[in-house]
Design an enzyme around this catalytic site. Structure first.
Site, PDB file in Angstrom:
ATOM      1  N   SER A  19       0.880  -1.175   0.000  1.00  0.00           N
ATOM      2  CA  SER A  19       0.000   0.000   0.000  1.00  0.00           C
ATOM      3  C   SER A  19       0.913   1.220   0.000  1.00  0.00           C
ATOM      4  O   SER A  19       2.092   1.128   0.376  1.00  0.00           O
ATOM      5  CB  SER A  19      -0.926  -0.008   1.217  1.00  0.00           C
ATOM      6  N   GLU A  21       1.288   5.531   0.812  1.00  0.00           N
ATOM      7  CA  GLU A  21       0.717   6.679   1.526  1.00  0.00           C
ATOM      8  C   GLU A  21       1.074   7.980   0.807  1.00  0.00           C
ATOM      9  O   GLU A  21       2.228   8.178   0.414  1.00  0.00           O
ATOM     10  CB  GLU A  21       1.244   6.703   2.965  1.00  0.00           C
ATOM     11  N   ASP A 113      -1.401  14.490  16.527  1.00  0.00           N
ATOM     12  CA  ASP A 113      -0.467  15.222  17.386  1.00  0.00           C
ATOM     13  C   ASP A 113      -1.098  16.531  17.837  1.00  0.00           C
ATOM     14  O   ASP A 113      -1.965  17.070  17.156  1.00  0.00           O
ATOM     15  CB  ASP A 113       0.833  15.509  16.623  1.00  0.00           C
ATOM     16  N   PHE A 223      13.202  15.054  11.636  1.00  0.00           N
ATOM     17  CA  PHE A 223      11.817  14.676  11.912  1.00  0.00           C
ATOM     18  C   PHE A 223      11.736  13.493  12.887  1.00  0.00           C
ATOM     19  O   PHE A 223      10.871  13.447  13.754  1.00  0.00           O
ATOM     20  CB  PHE A 223      11.151  14.330  10.576  1.00  0.00           C
ATOM     21  N   HIS A 273       3.791  -1.158   3.689  1.00  0.00           N
ATOM     22  CA  HIS A 273       3.162   0.149   3.473  1.00  0.00           C
ATOM     23  C   HIS A 273       4.291   1.146   3.226  1.00  0.00           C
ATOM     24  O   HIS A 273       5.204   1.266   4.050  1.00  0.00           O
ATOM     25  CB  HIS A 273       2.373   0.546   4.730  1.00  0.00           C
TER      26      HIS A 273
HETATM   27  P1  FAD Z   1      -2.904   6.608  19.971  1.00  0.00           P
HETATM   28  O1  FAD Z   1      -2.715   5.240  19.421  1.00  0.00           O
HETATM   29  O2  FAD Z   1      -4.272   6.989  20.395  1.00  0.00           O
HETATM   30  O3  FAD Z   1      -1.938   6.829  21.209  1.00  0.00           O
HETATM   31  C1  FAD Z   1      -0.537   6.799  21.036  1.00  0.00           C
HETATM   32  C2  FAD Z   1       0.140   6.492  22.374  1.00  0.00           C
HETATM   33  O4  FAD Z   1      -0.124   7.519  23.312  1.00  0.00           O
HETATM   34  C3  FAD Z   1      -0.362   5.213  22.977  1.00  0.00           C
HETATM   35  O5  FAD Z   1       0.475   4.140  22.584  1.00  0.00           O
HETATM   36  C4  FAD Z   1      -0.360   5.468  24.456  1.00  0.00           C
HETATM   37  O6  FAD Z   1       0.808   4.982  25.031  1.00  0.00           O
HETATM   38  C5  FAD Z   1      -0.411   6.958  24.582  1.00  0.00           C
HETATM   39  N1  FAD Z   1      -1.776   7.328  25.026  1.00  0.00           N
HETATM   40  C6  FAD Z   1      -2.723   7.978  24.302  1.00  0.00           C
HETATM   41  N2  FAD Z   1      -3.854   8.125  25.017  1.00  0.00           N
HETATM   42  C7  FAD Z   1      -3.619   7.567  26.226  1.00  0.00           C
HETATM   43  C8  FAD Z   1      -4.386   7.412  27.408  1.00  0.00           C
HETATM   44  N3  FAD Z   1      -5.628   7.873  27.507  1.00  0.00           N
HETATM   45  N4  FAD Z   1      -3.824   6.775  28.460  1.00  0.00           N
HETATM   46  C9  FAD Z   1      -2.568   6.308  28.374  1.00  0.00           C
HETATM   47  N5  FAD Z   1      -1.784   6.435  27.273  1.00  0.00           N
HETATM   48  C10 FAD Z   1      -2.292   7.044  26.218  1.00  0.00           C
HETATM   49  N6  FAD Z   1      -0.756  12.211  12.218  1.00  0.00           N
HETATM   50  C11 FAD Z   1      -1.576  13.104  11.615  1.00  0.00           C
HETATM   51  O7  FAD Z   1      -1.780  14.207  12.130  1.00  0.00           O
HETATM   52  N7  FAD Z   1      -2.211  12.819  10.430  1.00  0.00           N
HETATM   53  C12 FAD Z   1      -2.065  11.618   9.806  1.00  0.00           C
HETATM   54  O8  FAD Z   1      -2.636  11.390   8.737  1.00  0.00           O
HETATM   55  C13 FAD Z   1      -1.204  10.642  10.420  1.00  0.00           C
HETATM   56  N8  FAD Z   1      -1.013   9.418   9.865  1.00  0.00           N
HETATM   57  C14 FAD Z   1      -0.252   8.479  10.518  1.00  0.00           C
HETATM   58  C15 FAD Z   1      -0.151   7.184   9.979  1.00  0.00           C
HETATM   59  C16 FAD Z   1       0.616   6.200  10.614  1.00  0.00           C
HETATM   60  C17 FAD Z   1       0.681   4.807  10.010  1.00  0.00           C
HETATM   61  C18 FAD Z   1       1.298   6.514  11.828  1.00  0.00           C
HETATM   62  C19 FAD Z   1       2.150   5.462  12.507  1.00  0.00           C
HETATM   63  C20 FAD Z   1       1.206   7.795  12.374  1.00  0.00           C
HETATM   64  C21 FAD Z   1       0.424   8.786  11.750  1.00  0.00           C
HETATM   65  N9  FAD Z   1       0.276  10.068  12.284  1.00  0.00           N
HETATM   66  C22 FAD Z   1      -0.549  10.991  11.659  1.00  0.00           C
HETATM   67  C23 FAD Z   1       0.987  10.446  13.522  1.00  0.00           C
HETATM   68  C24 FAD Z   1       0.127  10.234  14.796  1.00  0.00           C
HETATM   69  O9  FAD Z   1      -0.988  11.073  14.739  1.00  0.00           O
HETATM   70  C25 FAD Z   1       0.986  10.572  16.010  1.00  0.00           C
HETATM   71  O10 FAD Z   1       2.013   9.623  16.172  1.00  0.00           O
HETATM   72  C26 FAD Z   1       0.249  10.813  17.317  1.00  0.00           C
HETATM   73  O11 FAD Z   1       1.172  11.314  18.288  1.00  0.00           O
HETATM   74  C27 FAD Z   1      -0.384   9.589  17.930  1.00  0.00           C
HETATM   75  O12 FAD Z   1      -1.509   9.207  17.258  1.00  0.00           O
HETATM   76  P2  FAD Z   1      -1.999   7.676  17.411  1.00  0.00           P
HETATM   77  O13 FAD Z   1      -3.251   7.462  16.674  1.00  0.00           O
HETATM   78  O14 FAD Z   1      -0.877   6.778  17.146  1.00  0.00           O
HETATM   79  O15 FAD Z   1      -2.341   7.697  18.986  1.00  0.00           O
END
Ligand code: FAD
Length: 307
Positions: A19, A21, A113, A223, A273
């Site tokens: 895939s 991105e 973020d 980064f 990916h």
């Molecule tokens: P989550 O999985 O919700 O949390 C990440 C970590 O934070 C968890 O492992 C946990 O340890 C901690 N955490 C969060 N909430 C809690 C809680 N309530 N209690 C305890 N611990 C907690 N960013 C963008 O802005 N746009 C994008 O399109 C984008 N695409 C991405 C695609 C991929 C494949 C990846 C790997 C990252 C991407 N990101 C993107 C970056 C991502 O948004 C950041 O890394 C962000 O900091 C975390 O988002 P997440 O969904 O991984 O968070």
């Protein structure tokens, strides 16, 4: 003596899937470039192509437009990224509806973020979804969609330890995530160890390695510090002195990514990916190497060798 290496078996490419991105383009010029990339990569028949969603919904319209164009003007299946940042649950739900009305059936669900940037403390919107797991549940409430989530082979920088990190991944899976895509990494042992940890925790969805072909080492090094991806010193060594030599930089980048991907194939990985940065060249070359090719360029299956 026959070569037993998996990556050298004729026909191995037909067992692999990829895939790609993209990020939504900011200008007409960038849109033209993205479209050239889409057309170059389309014949490789990727499982899906995903389009990122900018911080705080800043690219919302551009993401929707890009996904819409992929649906209308290509044979590709788009996956829409979506984040929880600075939005109420109702606002996020409306964006999900907007995508599904366009015909989107795949999402990449993320917390996102902080709007102030990577490293700032994340504060969820008081009426918003607080993390990726809640967003997965919101998307799955709307329908039987394919929902990918993030995974961090070196753990997310906010995770105090691997157990907390894996626990979050487990919550996302329990809420309906169908696939995890990893943050990019350069050390395959870290990926393998993470997958083992996840399996031990009862997580059985595919954990697809995110591969970043290094188009610009300086940018990647800057980064990476904020996003939980370690840049090993051997990698810095390989790119040292190539700042003003784009041709050699590109050849080295292809070699580095090829080495990583071929090693993952040897380890039994069958899905990749690619973070393309909207550029086709390196991703295309690496796919060619592992036998992921357009129909007319596909190597012939040799049943004995592939057995
Ligand atoms: P989550 O999985 O919700 O949390 C990440 C970590 O934070 C968890 O492992 C946990 O340890 C901690 N955490 C969060 N909430 C809690 C809680 N309530 N209690 C305890 N611990 C907690 N960013 C963008 O802005 N746009 C994008 O399109 C984008 N695409 C991405 C695609 C991929 C494949 C990846 C790997 C990252 C991407 N990101 C993107 C970056 C991502 O948004 C950041 O890394 C962000 O900091 C975390 O988002 P997440 O969904 O991984 O968070």
């Amino acid at each position: 003596m026959s070569d037993t290496r998996l990556a050298r078996r004729p026909g191995i490419g037909s067992r692999l899937s990829v895939s790609f991105e993209f990020f939504p383009p900011k200008s007409d010029e960038m849109e033209t470039k993205l479209w050239e990339t889409v057309q170059r990569l389309q014949p490789l028949d990727p499982r899906f192509v995903s389009v990122t969603y900018g911080a705080g919904g800043s690219t919302r319209e551009r993401t929707v437009r890009t996904v819409g164009r992929i649906l209308k003007d290509s044979r590709l299946t788009p996956a829409a990224h979506l984040t929880c940042v600075d939005a109420t649950r109702e606002e996020v739900d409306r964006v999900i509806d907007e995508f599904t009305e366009l015909g989107v059936r795949r999402f990449v669900a993320l917390r996102g973020d902080p709007a102030e940037g990577v490293g700032a403390v994340y504060r969820p919107h008081p009426e918003g979804y607080t993390n990726g797991a809640e967003l997965v549940a919101a998307i799955r409430r709307k329908g039987d969609f394919d929902v990918s989530v993030s995974a961090y082979p070196e753990k997310h920088p906010e995770s105090p330890d691997f157990a907390t990190d894996i626990d979050m991944l487990k919550r996302k899976v329990d809420n309906g995530a169908t696939r995890a895509i990893t943050q990019y990494f350069f050390d395959n042992d870290l990926y393998e160890r993470y997958v083992e940890r996840a399996r031990r925790a009862g997580i059985y969805i595919p954990i697809v390695p995110g591969i970043l072909p290094v188009h610009n080492f300086g940018q990647v090094a800057r980064f990476s510090a904020g996003c939980g991806a370690h840049v090993p010193s051997w990698l810095a060594d390989r790119f040292e002195g190539l700042e003003n030599d784009p041709k050699t930089h590109s050849l080295v980048a292809a070699a580095v990514a090829a080495e990583q991907v071929l090693d993952l194939v040897e380890r039994g990985v069958s899905e990749f990916h690619f973070y393309t940065m909207n550029r086709a060249d390196l991703a295309f070359a690496i796919c060619h190497l592992i036998g992921v090719r357009s129909e007319e360029n596909r190597p012939q299956m040799v049943s004995q060798a592939a057995a």
